[in-house]
Structure formats: C-alpha cells, structure tokens
Design a protein around this motif. Structure first.
Motif, mmCIF file in Angstrom:
data_model
loop_
_atom_site.group_PDB
_atom_site.id
_atom_site.type_symbol
_atom_site.label_atom_id
_atom_site.label_comp_id
_atom_site.label_asym_id
_atom_site.label_seq_id
_atom_site.Cartn_x
_atom_site.Cartn_y
_atom_site.Cartn_z
ATOM 1 N N HIS A 47 0.863 -1.178 0.000
ATOM 2 C CA HIS A 47 0.000 0.000 0.000
ATOM 3 C C HIS A 47 0.899 1.227 0.000
ATOM 4 N N ARG A 48 0.524 2.223 -0.774
ATOM 5 C CA ARG A 48 1.300 3.456 -0.893
ATOM 6 C C ARG A 48 0.443 4.611 -0.389
ATOM 7 N N ILE A 49 0.935 5.296 0.626
ATOM 8 C CA ILE A 49 0.228 6.430 1.220
ATOM 9 C C ILE A 49 1.082 7.671 0.977
ATOM 10 N N GLU A 50 0.547 8.609 0.212
ATOM 11 C CA GLU A 50 1.271 9.826 -0.138
ATOM 12 C C GLU A 50 0.625 11.019 0.548
ATOM 13 N N LEU A 51 1.425 11.788 1.232
ATOM 14 C CA LEU A 51 0.944 12.972 1.945
ATOM 15 C C LEU A 51 1.465 14.211 1.225
ATOM 16 N N TYR A 52 0.544 14.934 0.600
ATOM 17 C CA TYR A 52 0.889 16.108 -0.179
ATOM 18 C C TYR A 52 0.623 17.382 0.602
ATOM 19 N N ARG A 53 1.286 18.446 0.190
ATOM 20 C CA ARG A 53 1.124 19.770 0.800
ATOM 21 C C ARG A 53 -0.335 20.219 0.649
ATOM 22 N N SER A 54 -0.856 20.844 1.681
ATOM 23 C CA SER A 54 -2.189 21.437 1.614
ATOM 24 C C SER A 54 -2.046 22.935 1.874
ATOM 25 N N ASN A 55 -3.161 23.623 2.034
ATOM 26 C CA ASN A 55 -3.084 25.062 2.274
ATOM 27 C C ASN A 55 -2.758 25.398 3.729
ATOM 28 N N ARG A 56 -2.550 24.388 4.560
ATOM 29 C CA ARG A 56 -2.093 24.595 5.939
ATOM 30 C C ARG A 56 -0.790 23.835 6.135
ATOM 31 N N VAL A 57 0.128 24.402 6.881
ATOM 32 C CA VAL A 57 1.447 23.788 7.047
ATOM 33 C C VAL A 57 1.377 22.513 7.896
ATOM 34 N N ASP A 58 0.376 22.393 8.760
ATOM 35 C CA ASP A 58 0.294 21.233 9.645
ATOM 36 C C ASP A 58 -0.693 20.176 9.140
ATOM 37 N N CYS A 59 -1.118 20.271 7.896
ATOM 38 C CA CYS A 59 -2.081 19.324 7.328
ATOM 39 C C CYS A 59 -1.604 18.824 5.961
ATOM 40 N N TYR A 60 -2.217 17.735 5.532
ATOM 41 C CA TYR A 60 -1.851 17.089 4.270
ATOM 42 C C TYR A 60 -3.093 16.758 3.468
ATOM 43 N N ASN A 61 -2.920 16.641 2.143
ATOM 44 C CA ASN A 61 -3.905 16.014 1.278
ATOM 45 C C ASN A 61 -3.386 14.589 1.082
ATOM 46 N N VAL A 62 -4.167 13.585 1.496
ATOM 47 C CA VAL A 62 -3.669 12.216 1.573
ATOM 48 C C VAL A 62 -4.261 11.367 0.462
ATOM 49 N N TRP A 63 -3.380 10.705 -0.279
ATOM 50 C CA TRP A 63 -3.756 9.781 -1.338
ATOM 51 C C TRP A 63 -3.306 8.386 -0.928
ATOM 52 N N VAL A 64 -4.209 7.413 -1.042
ATOM 53 C CA VAL A 64 -3.892 6.020 -0.724
ATOM 54 C C VAL A 64 -4.094 5.207 -1.996
ATOM 55 N N ASN A 65 -3.029 4.547 -2.438
ATOM 56 C CA ASN A 65 -3.065 3.743 -3.657
ATOM 57 C C ASN A 65 -3.669 4.533 -4.828
ATOM 58 N N ASP A 66 -3.188 5.750 -5.028
ATOM 59 C CA ASP A 66 -3.579 6.634 -6.134
ATOM 60 C C ASP A 66 -5.032 7.108 -6.090
ATOM 61 N N LYS A 67 -5.669 7.054 -4.924
ATOM 62 C CA LYS A 67 -7.024 7.590 -4.757
ATOM 63 C C LYS A 67 -7.023 8.557 -3.579
#
Length: 93
Positions: A47-67
């Motif tokens: 499983h691949r969990i990617e945490l991308y930058r969001s508009n807040r420094v302490d939060c993420y936009n999270v994608w799991v297995n390309d979703k």
C-alpha cells in the motif's frame, strides 16, 4: 530592566533596523511517503500512502493507492486512520 523587557527591546531594535528572521523555504508538493507491505495473506500486498502539501502547514492532502482519501488532514488523524485500516491480526491457537 527585566529579562522579558530586554528581549522585547532586542526584538524591537531588530525590527527597526530591518533584520528579519529567515523564513522557511516553500514546502515540497509531496511531503511524506509511507509504504506498507502486508505479508499476512501469503501474497505480499503493498500500500502506498502519499501525503501532499495542503493550504495549511500542519495538514496534508492524503492519497492512498492513487485515490484521494482525505483533504487537509493532520498527521495524528493520518496515523489514526492507518491504525484502524490495518488492525492487529489475532492468532487463534
């Protein structure tokens, strides 16, 4: 002059003289990557969990297995979701 008053005076002098602290560089788009390989089923599943930058420094936009899983979620909530999604395996002897 108290310790706090001295510190305040130093900060004010730096502000007046134009000495500003270095601001951190802009965060990268992909901030964290978690890869989990589960061997419990006999066939490895990754499983691949990617945490991308969001508009807040302490939060993420999270994608799991390309979703997209969640938008603007904090690190502790990511770990909570991970803990709930991958429960302990109970061995029955």
């Amino acid at each position: 002059m108290t310790k706090y008053a001295k510190a305040r005076a130093v900060r004010e002098e730096k502000r007046i003289n134009g000495i500003h602290p270095e601001y951190p560089p802009e965060l990268p788009e992909l901030r964290r990557l978690i890869k989990i390989t589960d061997y419990d089923t006999g066939t490895p599943v990754t499983h691949r969990i990617e945490l991308y930058r969001s508009n807040r420094v302490d939060c993420y936009n999270v994608w799991v297995n390309d979703k997209l899983w969640k938008k603007r979620i904090g690190w502790s909530k990511v770990l909570e979701g991970l803990r709930k999604a991958l429960p302990r395996r109970i061995n029955h002897w």
